[in-house]
Enzyme design. Structure first.
Site, PDB file in Angstrom:
ATOM      1  N   GLY A 113       0.782  -1.214   0.000  1.00 59.43           N
ATOM      2  CA  GLY A 113       0.000   0.000   0.000  1.00 59.43           C
ATOM      3  C   GLY A 113       0.822   1.276   0.000  1.00 59.43           C
ATOM      4  O   GLY A 113       0.530   2.217  -0.735  1.00 59.43           O
TER       5      GLY A 113
ATOM      6  N   THR B 282       2.179   1.887  -3.731  1.00 61.40           N
ATOM      7  CA  THR B 282       1.378   2.073  -4.955  1.00 61.40           C
ATOM      8  C   THR B 282      -0.103   2.367  -4.743  1.00 61.40           C
ATOM      9  O   THR B 282      -0.828   2.571  -5.718  1.00 61.40           O
ATOM     10  CB  THR B 282       1.488   0.811  -5.851  1.00 61.40           C
ATOM     11  OG1 THR B 282       0.905  -0.307  -5.155  1.00 61.40           O
ATOM     12  CG2 THR B 282       2.920   0.502  -6.211  1.00 61.40           C
ATOM     13  N   ARG B 283      -0.583   2.385  -3.499  1.00 56.03           N
ATOM     14  CA  ARG B 283      -2.023   2.617  -3.308  1.00 56.03           C
ATOM     15  C   ARG B 283      -2.458   3.977  -3.836  1.00 56.03           C
ATOM     16  O   ARG B 283      -3.525   4.109  -4.449  1.00 56.03           O
ATOM     17  CB  ARG B 283      -2.401   2.510  -1.825  1.00 56.03           C
ATOM     18  CG  ARG B 283      -3.878   2.807  -1.585  1.00 56.03           C
ATOM     19  CD  ARG B 283      -4.285   2.784  -0.126  1.00 56.03           C
ATOM     20  NE  ARG B 283      -4.440   1.434   0.362  1.00 56.03           N
ATOM     21  CZ  ARG B 283      -3.618   0.873   1.243  1.00 56.03           C
ATOM     22  NH1 ARG B 283      -2.585   1.554   1.716  1.00 56.03           N
ATOM     23  NH2 ARG B 283      -3.806  -0.347   1.667  1.00 56.03           N
TER      24      ARG B 283
ATOM     25  N   GLY C  46      -3.364  -6.578  10.592  1.00 59.48           N
ATOM     26  CA  GLY C  46      -2.892  -7.087  11.871  1.00 59.48           C
ATOM     27  C   GLY C  46      -1.553  -7.772  11.687  1.00 59.48           C
ATOM     28  O   GLY C  46      -0.898  -7.647  10.655  1.00 59.48           O
TER      29      GLY C  46
ATOM     30  N   GLU D 294       0.342 -13.092   2.007  1.00 60.60           N
ATOM     31  CA  GLU D 294      -0.579 -13.116   0.870  1.00 60.60           C
ATOM     32  C   GLU D 294       0.041 -13.872  -0.295  1.00 60.60           C
ATOM     33  O   GLU D 294      -0.606 -14.690  -0.950  1.00 60.60           O
ATOM     34  CB  GLU D 294      -0.877 -11.680   0.398  1.00 60.60           C
ATOM     35  CG  GLU D 294      -2.085 -11.051   1.013  1.00 60.60           C
ATOM     36  CD  GLU D 294      -2.396  -9.691   0.385  1.00 60.60           C
ATOM     37  OE1 GLU D 294      -3.345  -9.060   0.868  1.00 60.60           O
ATOM     38  OE2 GLU D 294      -1.709  -9.273  -0.567  1.00 60.60           O
TER      39      GLU D 294
END
Length: 429
Positions: free
Chosen positions: A28, A31-32, A59, A93
């Site tokens: 984030g 590149t968010r 978290g 992820e």
């Protein structure tokens, strides 16, 4: 731009239902505020249902909810940026993403290397090496986790993806780079989705191939095609299949069903609004008058390469209100009109194309009826005479064969005879 293919995927997997078309994994802070948000918006504008995890609370460990979201997404896009590996969340992820790809060959993996070299990610060099070295200090008692992170980085970065470097001349701009990604993902999703049940489409393939040849989507000229034939002969079905096969080649596409049925009582406005919603991705654009809608079509859609299907048109006024003067569309656009009345097509430009849908042959009619009545092309022998009578009654019209087959499916031979008497009675009157 080359992405991972799906060789070896099972045909049964193609029926899988996905909650999301695309899942975006990104750092984030990198590149968010720019690239990933622009990519997300571009995907959504093309009707690609995209999950961007910008609202879930972060978290120490990745949530069960997010893991499930990854499992329910068809295309897993990883935006590798300079500080991606600094995030333990991102690395978790990534491990899940790689696991999903290895467990299900229908899952598509799409790595994007944004201002980083693929080899930096693959071999954990530069910022990636520094980030992992820092993580090792924290996880010195859990080297298994570190190994999973390293393997996931190596595997994901070994997939051919798309690479953007600021100042590079490969792309005119970041916008062009994003549009290229959207086009590739759109095509990949299209190739994965089951568009229609081919087992129940009899006599359609030859029609579809003939129409595709007439449309010649490689040509830059605007082509308009009228499909005509008797009611129930399969015009809409054929147009639907053609639309499904070629829609991803266009900047926008829209299939307007049942124009004849929806046109009375001012409903043409609703069709115009659906056109804007599908082509412009603007569901808030409202039209007060039909003439206003026609003018907006000229002003807002004329600059786009589009695919439009007007289904079941019965008068030229409908064509004029939905297509205007028929010469407003950008190069490469295609318009398909289905109608029972060939005279309706006289309003089209002189060079418009015509395709007539013929009735099914007795052999094709028998196969289609059997599929709906018995779910097989090998029916019981004692029904054979009744089947021939029904095929004769249907006169090669697919709709009649489908309706009667579905109605008689699972019923006794006695009920078949009774139904056949009713069919012949109504035909006589």
């Amino acid at each position: 731009m080359v992405f991972l293919t799906n060789e070896g995927a099972s045909s049964s997997s193609s029926t899988r239902r996905w909650k999301y078309d695309v899942f975006l994994s990104f750092r984030g802070e990198d590149t968010r505020a720019g690239f990933t948000t622009y990519l997300h918006k571009a995907l959504e504008q093309q009707g690609i249902n995209t999950f961007m995890d910008d609202k879930l609370p972060r978290g120490e460990e990745i949530s069960t909810e997010l893991l499930k979201t990854i499992e329910e997404s068809m295309v897993l896009v990883i935006v590798f940026s300079k500080n991606y590996a600094e995030s333990k969340w991102c690395l978790d992820e990534l491990v899940k993403i790689v696991e999903c790809r290895e467990d299900d060959q229908m899952v598509l993996l799409r790595p994007i290397f944004y201002n980083v070299e693929p080899r930096e990610v693959r071999n954990q060099l530069g910022n990636f090496g520094i980030a992992l070295a820092n993580h090792e200090k924290e996880f010195k008692d859990n080297m298994g986790k570190m190994q999973r992170w390293r393997e996931a980085l190596s595997k994901a970065a070994s997939v051919s993806g798309s690479h953007y470097e600021e100042g590079c001349t490969t792309y005119k701009s970041e916008y062009d780079f994003i549009q290229g990604i959207v086009k590739e993902i759109s095509s990949a999703i299209f190739n994965q989705r089951p568009l229609y049940d081919a087992s129940y489409l009899v006599g359609v393939n030859s029609c579809v191939e003939a129409i595709k040849s007439l449309l010649d989507i490689e040509s830059n000229e605007v082509r308009m095609l009228g499909i005509h034939g008797l009611p129930g002969v399969g015009k809409t079905t054929i147009a639907n299949v053609v639309y499904s096969i070629i829609a991803h080649h266009f900047e926008g596409s829209c299939f307007l069903e049942k124009v004849r049925e929806k046109s009375p009582n001012g409903s043409i406005i609703q069709l115009q609004e659906k056109l804007f919603s599908k082509i412009l991705r603007d569901s808030y654009l409202k039209v007060d008058r039909e003439s206003e809608g026609t003018n907006l079509i000229k002003e807002r859609i004329c600059c786009r390469k589009v695919l439009l299907v007007l289904d079941d048109v019965d008068n030229s006024e409908q064509i004029e209100k939905l297509l205007g003067k028929c010469n407003w569309f950008a190069s490469g656009s295609r318009v398909i009109i289905t109608t029972r009345d060939i005279q309706v097509l006289t309003t089209l430009p002189r060079n418009h194309l015509i395709y007539k849908v013929e009735e099914l042959s007795p052999c094709e009619a028998r196969a289609l009826f059997n599929m709906h009545a018995f779910h097989t092309n090998e029916p019981k022998e004692d029904y054979s005479k009744l089947i021939e009578q029904i095929i004769s009654y249907a006169n090669g019209l697919p709709l009649a064969l489908k309706v009667m087959g579905s109605d008689l499916c699972g019923k006794s031979i006695h009920k078949w005879r009774s139904a056949l008497e009713i069919y012949w009675y109504w035909k006589a009157y």
